[in-house]
Design a protein around this motif. Structure first.
Motif, mmCIF file in Angstrom:
data_model
loop_
_atom_site.group_PDB
_atom_site.id
_atom_site.type_symbol
_atom_site.label_atom_id
_atom_site.label_comp_id
_atom_site.label_asym_id
_atom_site.label_seq_id
_atom_site.Cartn_x
_atom_site.Cartn_y
_atom_site.Cartn_z
ATOM 1 N N LEU A 152 44.058 47.540 37.809
ATOM 2 C CA LEU A 152 43.819 46.535 38.838
ATOM 3 C C LEU A 152 44.948 45.515 38.799
ATOM 4 N N ALA A 153 45.408 45.106 39.978
ATOM 5 C CA ALA A 153 46.362 43.998 40.089
ATOM 6 C C ALA A 153 45.627 42.821 40.706
ATOM 7 N N ILE A 154 45.649 41.679 40.023
ATOM 8 C CA ILE A 154 44.934 40.501 40.507
ATOM 9 C C ILE A 154 45.878 39.311 40.621
ATOM 10 N N ASN A 155 45.578 38.459 41.588
ATOM 11 C CA ASN A 155 46.354 37.243 41.802
ATOM 12 C C ASN A 155 45.727 36.123 40.981
ATOM 13 N N GLU A 156 46.384 35.761 39.890
ATOM 14 C CA GLU A 156 45.855 34.732 39.003
ATOM 15 C C GLU A 156 45.871 33.352 39.646
ATOM 16 N N ASN A 157 46.684 33.196 40.696
ATOM 17 C CA ASN A 157 46.779 31.907 41.385
ATOM 18 C C ASN A 157 45.803 31.800 42.549
ATOM 19 N N ASP A 158 44.999 32.847 42.735
ATOM 20 C CA ASP A 158 44.051 32.859 43.853
ATOM 21 C C ASP A 158 42.691 33.352 43.373
ATOM 22 N N GLY A 159 42.230 32.790 42.276
ATOM 23 C CA GLY A 159 40.898 33.104 41.781
ATOM 24 C C GLY A 159 40.687 34.518 41.303
ATOM 25 N N GLY A 160 41.759 35.200 40.919
ATOM 26 C CA GLY A 160 41.619 36.578 40.470
ATOM 27 C C GLY A 160 41.404 37.575 41.589
ATOM 28 N N ARG A 161 41.844 37.232 42.803
ATOM 29 C CA ARG A 161 41.674 38.121 43.961
ATOM 30 C C ARG A 161 42.413 39.426 43.744
ATOM 31 N N ILE A 162 41.747 40.544 44.085
ATOM 32 C CA ILE A 162 42.385 41.861 43.963
ATOM 33 C C ILE A 162 43.489 42.000 45.007
ATOM 34 N N VAL A 163 44.674 42.437 44.552
ATOM 35 C CA VAL A 163 45.790 42.649 45.480
ATOM 36 C C VAL A 163 46.372 44.061 45.350
ATOM 37 N N GLY A 164 45.804 44.865 44.466
ATOM 38 C CA GLY A 164 46.272 46.237 44.322
ATOM 39 C C GLY A 164 45.480 46.968 43.259
ATOM 40 N N PHE A 165 45.526 48.302 43.292
ATOM 41 C CA PHE A 165 44.792 49.083 42.300
ATOM 42 C C PHE A 165 45.345 50.491 42.210
ATOM 43 N N VAL A 166 45.015 51.136 41.095
ATOM 44 C CA VAL A 166 45.200 52.581 40.937
ATOM 45 C C VAL A 166 43.918 53.137 40.337
ATOM 46 N N LEU A 167 43.326 54.114 40.995
ATOM 47 C CA LEU A 167 42.242 54.890 40.407
ATOM 48 C C LEU A 167 42.849 56.186 39.886
ATOM 49 N N ALA A 168 42.706 56.427 38.589
ATOM 50 C CA ALA A 168 43.313 57.598 37.970
ATOM 51 C C ALA A 168 42.416 58.098 36.852
ATOM 52 N N GLY A 169 42.564 59.378 36.530
ATOM 53 C CA GLY A 169 41.738 59.934 35.468
ATOM 54 C C GLY A 169 42.268 61.260 34.983
#
Length: 224
Positions: free
Chosen positions: A69-86
């Motif tokens: 998960l990529a989160i914006n620490e300057n915006d309340g931890g808002r998600i800005v990107g992700f990778v689902l992998a397994g």
């Protein structure tokens, strides 16, 4: 190993947790499904097609500790990107074929059948002589963050994570031209491509018609 993969310009990449999933689903609905070529131009709400099955599959990946998960620490931890992998095993090829064949004939079912045919035709396990690989299933970056290298950071972090877990290979099935281009720029090799125009149903009609430059599905692989 640390669960964090560094922060840059206020954007932190970390291993995804189960409690992230509900927020991730909202993010995917507003960013992934309306941007991924085969979903976006299907004319259906693809996220609703196989919601329970997708939830189970996505959660199984998160439980492996292989999704990011990529989160914006300057915006309340808002998600800005992700990778689902397994993890994927050679036995999963037949499992995916059966699952795809049993799906309803909606957009997600047609996509599943197509990708199952592709993965069996390529057979990465046989080609590379491996029994398992790290499968990068979905990658997405918020529209406001595109062009800033976040997709590359996510892919690099996933490769690092895969190496730490002993995966010999990482593979991705890229339905988007831009996704394939980004992964090739990181050294992933395109080992197979299939033109959408050549994939037709029993009546001879082309099944998928996304606009250019999304003309092919591409299979990319890199040794870890």
């Amino acid at each position: 190993m640390s669960t964090h993969f560094g922060s840059k310009d206020g954007i932190l990449i970390r291993i995804m947790k189960l409690e992230d999933y509900e927020n991730l689903k909202v993010f995917m609905g507003g960013n992934f499904y309306n941007g991924e070529p085969l979903c976006a131009f299907s004319g259906e709400d693809v996220q609703q097609c196989c919601e329970k099955e997708d939830n189970d599959y996505h959660i199984s990946m998160i439980e492996q500790g292989t999704s990011l998960l990529a989160i914006n620490e300057n915006d309340g931890g808002r998600i800005v990107g992700f990778v689902l992998a397994g993890s994927q095993l050679s036995s999963d090829l037949e499992k995916h074929r059966k699952e795809a064949d049993e799906m309803e004939k909606h957009s997600w079912g047609r996509i599943a059948v197509f990708l199952s045919e592709v993965e069996r035709k390529v057979n990465i396990f046989e080609r590379y002589g491996v029994s398992k690989l790290l499968y990068s299933h979905m990658t997405n970056v918020d529209a406001s963050m595109r062009g800033k290298g976040l997709g590359t950071r996510l892919a690099a972090a996933l490769m690092e994570l895969g190496r730490s877990k002993g995966f010999p290979l990482m593979a991705a099935y890229c339905t988007s031209f831009y996704s394939a281009r980004q992964k090739e720029s990181m050294g992933m090799e395109c080992i197979y491509e299939h033109a959408y125009a050549d994939y037709k149903d029993a009546e001879g009609q082309v099944v998928f018609n996304p606009p250019a430059p999304h003309t092919h599905v591409r299979v990319l692989v890199i040794s870890l």
